[in-house]
Design a protein around this motif. Structure first.
Motif, PDB file in Angstrom:
ATOM      1  N   ARG A   9      17.060  45.493  14.167  1.00 42.46           N
ATOM      2  CA  ARG A   9      17.608  46.816  14.484  1.00 42.46           C
ATOM      3  C   ARG A   9      18.586  46.753  15.647  1.00 42.46           C
ATOM      4  O   ARG A   9      19.441  47.617  15.786  1.00 42.46           O
ATOM      5  N   LEU A  10      18.449  45.743  16.485  1.00 42.37           N
ATOM      6  CA  LEU A  10      19.306  45.609  17.659  1.00 42.37           C
ATOM      7  C   LEU A  10      20.600  44.846  17.370  1.00 42.37           C
ATOM      8  O   LEU A  10      21.589  45.009  18.065  1.00 42.37           O
ATOM      9  N   VAL A  11      20.566  44.014  16.362  1.00 42.04           N
ATOM     10  CA  VAL A  11      21.710  43.165  16.030  1.00 42.04           C
ATOM     11  C   VAL A  11      22.604  43.905  15.030  1.00 42.04           C
ATOM     12  O   VAL A  11      22.112  44.415  14.027  1.00 42.04           O
ATOM     13  N   PRO A  12      23.894  43.980  15.298  1.00 40.38           N
ATOM     14  CA  PRO A  12      24.771  44.671  14.353  1.00 40.38           C
ATOM     15  C   PRO A  12      24.843  43.934  13.014  1.00 40.38           C
ATOM     16  O   PRO A  12      24.743  42.714  12.951  1.00 40.38           O
ATOM     17  N   GLY A  13      25.029  44.694  11.962  1.00 43.59           N
ATOM     18  CA  GLY A  13      25.146  44.112  10.629  1.00 43.59           C
ATOM     19  C   GLY A  13      26.510  43.487  10.422  1.00 43.59           C
ATOM     20  O   GLY A  13      27.430  43.673  11.227  1.00 43.59           O
ATOM     21  N   PRO A  14      26.678  42.781   9.335  1.00 45.34           N
ATOM     22  CA  PRO A  14      27.973  42.148   9.052  1.00 45.34           C
ATOM     23  C   PRO A  14      29.046  43.192   8.770  1.00 45.34           C
ATOM     24  O   PRO A  14      28.766  44.271   8.259  1.00 45.34           O
ATOM     25  N   GLU A  15      30.260  42.851   9.110  1.00 41.84           N
ATOM     26  CA  GLU A  15      31.389  43.741   8.827  1.00 41.84           C
ATOM     27  C   GLU A  15      31.880  43.573   7.397  1.00 41.84           C
ATOM     28  O   GLU A  15      32.506  44.469   6.850  1.00 41.84           O
ATOM     29  N   LEU A  16      31.624  42.431   6.809  1.00 37.29           N
ATOM     30  CA  LEU A  16      32.086  42.144   5.460  1.00 37.29           C
ATOM     31  C   LEU A  16      31.044  41.287   4.747  1.00 37.29           C
ATOM     32  O   LEU A  16      30.558  40.301   5.302  1.00 37.29           O
ATOM     33  N   MET A  80      40.353  41.756   7.711  1.00 38.78           N
ATOM     34  CA  MET A  80      40.784  41.809   9.110  1.00 38.78           C
ATOM     35  C   MET A  80      42.117  42.545   9.254  1.00 38.78           C
ATOM     36  O   MET A  80      42.318  43.295  10.209  1.00 38.78           O
ATOM     37  N   GLU A  81      43.020  42.344   8.299  1.00 37.83           N
ATOM     38  CA  GLU A  81      44.309  43.031   8.321  1.00 37.83           C
ATOM     39  C   GLU A  81      44.109  44.545   8.190  1.00 37.83           C
ATOM     40  O   GLU A  81      44.709  45.325   8.936  1.00 37.83           O
ATOM     41  N   GLN A  82      43.261  44.958   7.262  1.00 37.62           N
ATOM     42  CA  GLN A  82      42.981  46.379   7.073  1.00 37.62           C
ATOM     43  C   GLN A  82      42.314  46.984   8.301  1.00 37.62           C
ATOM     44  O   GLN A  82      42.646  48.095   8.715  1.00 37.62           O
ATOM     45  N   ARG A  83      41.362  46.252   8.869  1.00 35.05           N
ATOM     46  CA  ARG A  83      40.659  46.730  10.061  1.00 35.05           C
ATOM     47  C   ARG A  83      41.625  46.893  11.232  1.00 35.05           C
ATOM     48  O   ARG A  83      41.601  47.895  11.938  1.00 35.05           O
ATOM     49  N   THR A  84      42.490  45.928  11.419  1.00 41.57           N
ATOM     50  CA  THR A  84      43.468  45.987  12.513  1.00 41.57           C
ATOM     51  C   THR A  84      44.446  47.148  12.308  1.00 41.57           C
ATOM     52  O   THR A  84      44.740  47.889  13.240  1.00 41.57           O
ATOM     53  N   ALA A  85      44.914  47.317  11.084  1.00 41.34           N
ATOM     54  CA  ALA A  85      45.841  48.409  10.785  1.00 41.34           C
ATOM     55  C   ALA A  85      45.172  49.765  11.064  1.00 41.34           C
ATOM     56  O   ALA A  85      45.796  50.674  11.617  1.00 41.34           O
TER      57      ALA A  85
END
Length: 90
Positions: A9-16, A80-85
């Motif tokens: 619960r403390l550790v963030p989940g994966p972004e992808l 990563m490109e979409q996230r940055t944009a």
């Protein structure tokens, strides 16, 4: 087990999420740990899971390792490109 859940619960989940998908026949050629029917069933379940994932990609893992790595890298770079944009409002 309770400690693992608490830490989870403390550790963030994966972004992808990336699913390395391959036909059961290809999997049987590489590993013979499970029967074909079980592999097909597991493949279907993983596909269902990916349908519910907001940020997921499916990579065809039936190709050679270099092609699979290149495809996975492409999915990561695209995310990563979409996230940055989005962060830069571009």
């Amino acid at each position: 087990m309770w400690a693992a859940r608490a830490v989870g619960r403390l550790v963030p989940g994966p972004e992808l999420y990336i699913l390395l998908d391959s036909a059961p026949d290809v999997l049987l050629q590489r590993k013979r740990e499970l029967p074909r029917q079980m592999l097909a069933s597991q493949r279907m379940e993983y596909s269902r899971l990916m349908a519910d994932v907001e940020r997921g990609a499916v990579v065809d893992a039936s190709a050679g390792i270099d092609e699979v790595v290149t495809s996975a890298e492409g999915e990561i770079l695209s995310y990563m490109e979409q996230r940055t944009a989005a962060r830069l409002n571009v």
